[in-house]
Design a protein around this motif. Structure first.
Motif, PDB file in Angstrom:
ATOM      1  N   TRP A  37     -14.903  32.517  52.553  1.00 57.32           N
ATOM      2  CA  TRP A  37     -14.648  33.496  51.489  1.00 57.32           C
ATOM      3  C   TRP A  37     -14.170  33.005  50.134  1.00 57.32           C
ATOM      4  N   ILE A  38     -13.383  32.289  50.180  1.00 60.23           N
ATOM      5  CA  ILE A  38     -12.770  31.745  48.896  1.00 60.23           C
ATOM      6  C   ILE A  38     -13.839  30.989  48.025  1.00 60.23           C
ATOM      7  N   PRO A  39     -14.859  30.000  48.484  1.00 62.75           N
ATOM      8  CA  PRO A  39     -15.690  29.459  47.649  1.00 62.75           C
ATOM      9  C   PRO A  39     -16.833  30.411  47.311  1.00 62.75           C
ATOM     10  N   LEU A  40     -17.177  31.540  48.162  1.00 61.71           N
ATOM     11  CA  LEU A  40     -17.994  32.375  48.033  1.00 61.71           C
ATOM     12  C   LEU A  40     -17.663  33.467  46.810  1.00 61.71           C
ATOM     13  N   THR A  41     -16.392  33.860  47.062  1.00 60.71           N
ATOM     14  CA  THR A  41     -15.907  34.683  46.027  1.00 60.71           C
ATOM     15  C   THR A  41     -15.956  33.954  44.584  1.00 60.71           C
ATOM     16  N   ALA A  42     -15.482  32.927  44.592  1.00 61.15           N
ATOM     17  CA  ALA A  42     -15.601  31.846  43.227  1.00 61.15           C
ATOM     18  C   ALA A  42     -17.013  31.572  42.970  1.00 61.15           C
ATOM     19  N   PHE A  43     -17.882  31.352  43.806  1.00 55.54           N
ATOM     20  CA  PHE A  43     -19.412  31.260  43.246  1.00 55.54           C
ATOM     21  C   PHE A  43     -20.049  32.664  42.736  1.00 55.54           C
ATOM     22  N   VAL A  44     -19.500  33.818  43.275  1.00 57.89           N
ATOM     23  CA  VAL A  44     -19.920  35.070  42.823  1.00 57.89           C
ATOM     24  C   VAL A  44     -19.363  35.292  41.219  1.00 57.89           C
ATOM     25  N   ILE A  45     -18.255  35.125  41.210  1.00 64.90           N
ATOM     26  CA  ILE A  45     -17.550  34.963  39.947  1.00 64.90           C
ATOM     27  C   ILE A  45     -18.070  34.433  38.858  1.00 64.90           C
ATOM     28  N   GLY A  46     -18.296  32.907  39.323  1.00 64.74           N
ATOM     29  CA  GLY A  46     -18.838  32.114  38.468  1.00 64.74           C
ATOM     30  C   GLY A  46     -20.244  32.532  37.984  1.00 64.74           C
ATOM     31  N   THR A  47     -21.182  32.758  38.759  1.00 67.38           N
ATOM     32  CA  THR A  47     -22.420  33.191  38.582  1.00 67.38           C
ATOM     33  C   THR A  47     -22.597  34.365  37.525  1.00 67.38           C
ATOM     34  N   LEU A  48     -21.522  35.293  37.629  1.00 65.71           N
ATOM     35  CA  LEU A  48     -21.804  36.565  36.874  1.00 65.71           C
ATOM     36  C   LEU A  48     -21.124  36.287  35.552  1.00 65.71           C
ATOM     37  N   LEU A  49     -20.031  35.341  35.407  1.00 64.69           N
ATOM     38  CA  LEU A  49     -19.389  35.445  34.189  1.00 64.69           C
ATOM     39  C   LEU A  49     -20.056  34.098  33.209  1.00 64.69           C
ATOM     40  N   ALA A  50     -20.758  33.232  33.899  1.00 62.58           N
ATOM     41  CA  ALA A  50     -21.202  32.033  33.172  1.00 62.58           C
ATOM     42  C   ALA A  50     -22.354  32.307  32.134  1.00 62.58           C
ATOM     43  N   PRO A  51     -22.377  31.972  30.973  1.00 65.44           N
ATOM     44  CA  PRO A  51     -23.368  32.215  29.984  1.00 65.44           C
ATOM     45  C   PRO A  51     -24.843  31.612  30.586  1.00 65.44           C
ATOM     46  N   LYS A  52     -25.780  32.176  30.046  1.00 62.63           N
ATOM     47  CA  LYS A  52     -27.138  31.756  30.337  1.00 62.63           C
ATOM     48  C   LYS A  52     -27.736  30.999  29.214  1.00 62.63           C
ATOM     49  N   PHE A  53     -28.206  29.879  29.335  1.00 67.98           N
ATOM     50  CA  PHE A  53     -28.937  28.903  28.510  1.00 67.98           C
ATOM     51  C   PHE A  53     -30.192  28.823  28.877  1.00 67.98           C
ATOM     52  N   GLN A  54     -31.289  28.779  27.638  1.00 71.49           N
ATOM     53  CA  GLN A  54     -32.570  28.720  27.713  1.00 71.49           C
ATOM     54  C   GLN A  54     -33.223  28.034  26.777  1.00 71.49           C
ATOM     55  N   SER A  55     -34.186  27.128  26.817  1.00 78.84           N
ATOM     56  CA  SER A  55     -34.844  26.424  25.863  1.00 78.84           C
ATOM     57  C   SER A  55     -36.262  27.345  25.712  1.00 78.84           C
ATOM     58  N   VAL A  56     -36.565  27.584  24.269  1.00 74.99           N
ATOM     59  CA  VAL A  56     -37.798  28.116  24.282  1.00 74.99           C
ATOM     60  C   VAL A  56     -38.625  27.558  23.075  1.00 74.99           C
ATOM     61  N   LYS A  57     -39.984  27.511  23.226  1.00 76.43           N
ATOM     62  CA  LYS A  57     -40.738  26.865  22.307  1.00 76.43           C
ATOM     63  C   LYS A  57     -41.262  27.891  21.561  1.00 76.43           C
ATOM     64  N   THR A  58     -40.883  27.864  20.062  1.00 74.59           N
ATOM     65  CA  THR A  58     -41.411  28.849  18.973  1.00 74.59           C
ATOM     66  C   THR A  58     -42.063  28.506  18.330  1.00 74.59           C
ATOM     67  N   LYS A  59     -42.592  28.979  17.289  1.00 73.99           N
ATOM     68  CA  LYS A  59     -43.537  28.676  16.138  1.00 73.99           C
ATOM     69  C   LYS A  59     -42.789  27.335  15.371  1.00 73.99           C
ATOM     70  N   ASP A  60     -41.517  27.637  15.097  1.00 70.58           N
ATOM     71  CA  ASP A  60     -40.601  26.961  14.333  1.00 70.58           C
ATOM     72  C   ASP A  60     -40.219  25.519  15.125  1.00 70.58           C
ATOM     73  N   GLY A  61     -40.857  25.556  16.355  1.00 73.52           N
ATOM     74  CA  GLY A  61     -40.187  24.335  17.128  1.00 73.52           C
ATOM     75  C   GLY A  61     -39.511  24.750  18.485  1.00 73.52           C
ATOM     76  N   GLU A  62     -38.887  23.996  18.922  1.00 68.24           N
ATOM     77  CA  GLU A  62     -38.140  24.358  20.362  1.00 68.24           C
ATOM     78  C   GLU A  62     -36.617  24.711  20.008  1.00 68.24           C
ATOM     79  N   LYS A  63     -36.093  25.718  20.529  1.00 67.51           N
ATOM     80  CA  LYS A  63     -34.730  26.169  20.042  1.00 67.51           C
ATOM     81  C   LYS A  63     -34.097  26.289  21.491  1.00 67.51           C
ATOM     82  N   LEU A  64     -32.929  26.356  21.414  1.00 65.57           N
ATOM     83  CA  LEU A  64     -32.230  26.574  22.553  1.00 65.57           C
ATOM     84  C   LEU A  64     -31.098  27.951  22.229  1.00 65.57           C
ATOM     85  N   PHE A  65     -31.188  28.836  23.224  1.00 66.45           N
ATOM     86  CA  PHE A  65     -30.628  30.150  23.190  1.00 66.45           C
ATOM     87  C   PHE A  65     -29.597  30.507  24.227  1.00 66.45           C
ATOM     88  N   MET A  66     -28.698  31.222  23.851  1.00 65.43           N
ATOM     89  CA  MET A  66     -27.383  31.732  24.837  1.00 65.43           C
ATOM     90  C   MET A  66     -27.365  32.966  24.903  1.00 65.43           C
TER      91      MET A  66
END
Length: 78
Positions: A37-66
């Protein structure tokens, strides 16, 4: 994978790892949870609170968004 996709993956992994380790320590120290239960709870907390990063190709080139639950909207990193 492009350079920005690798950077997005590493940022996401790093943020999750920091939050997971911190949450695991706090859950273990301040709750009465035991066993898996300790790592499972920590996993859920980490998954919900961590920022999401994504690389997207735009007309201006590839950009990184958060996107993060503590910030309004999407922020361009690069």
């Amino acid at each position: 994978m492009t350079k920005l996709q690798i950077r997005a993956f590493l940022y996401q992994l790093g943020c999750f790892a920091i939050l997971f380790i911190s949450a695991r320590f706090l859950v273990e120290r301040f709750t009465n949870l035991t066993s898996f239960w300790i790592p499972l709870t920590a996993f859920v907390i980490g998954t919900l609170l961590a920022p999401k990063f994504q690389s997207v190709k735009t007309k201006d080139g590839e950009k990184l968004f958060m996107k993060w639950i503590f910030m309004k909207g999407i922020k361009e990193i690069r």
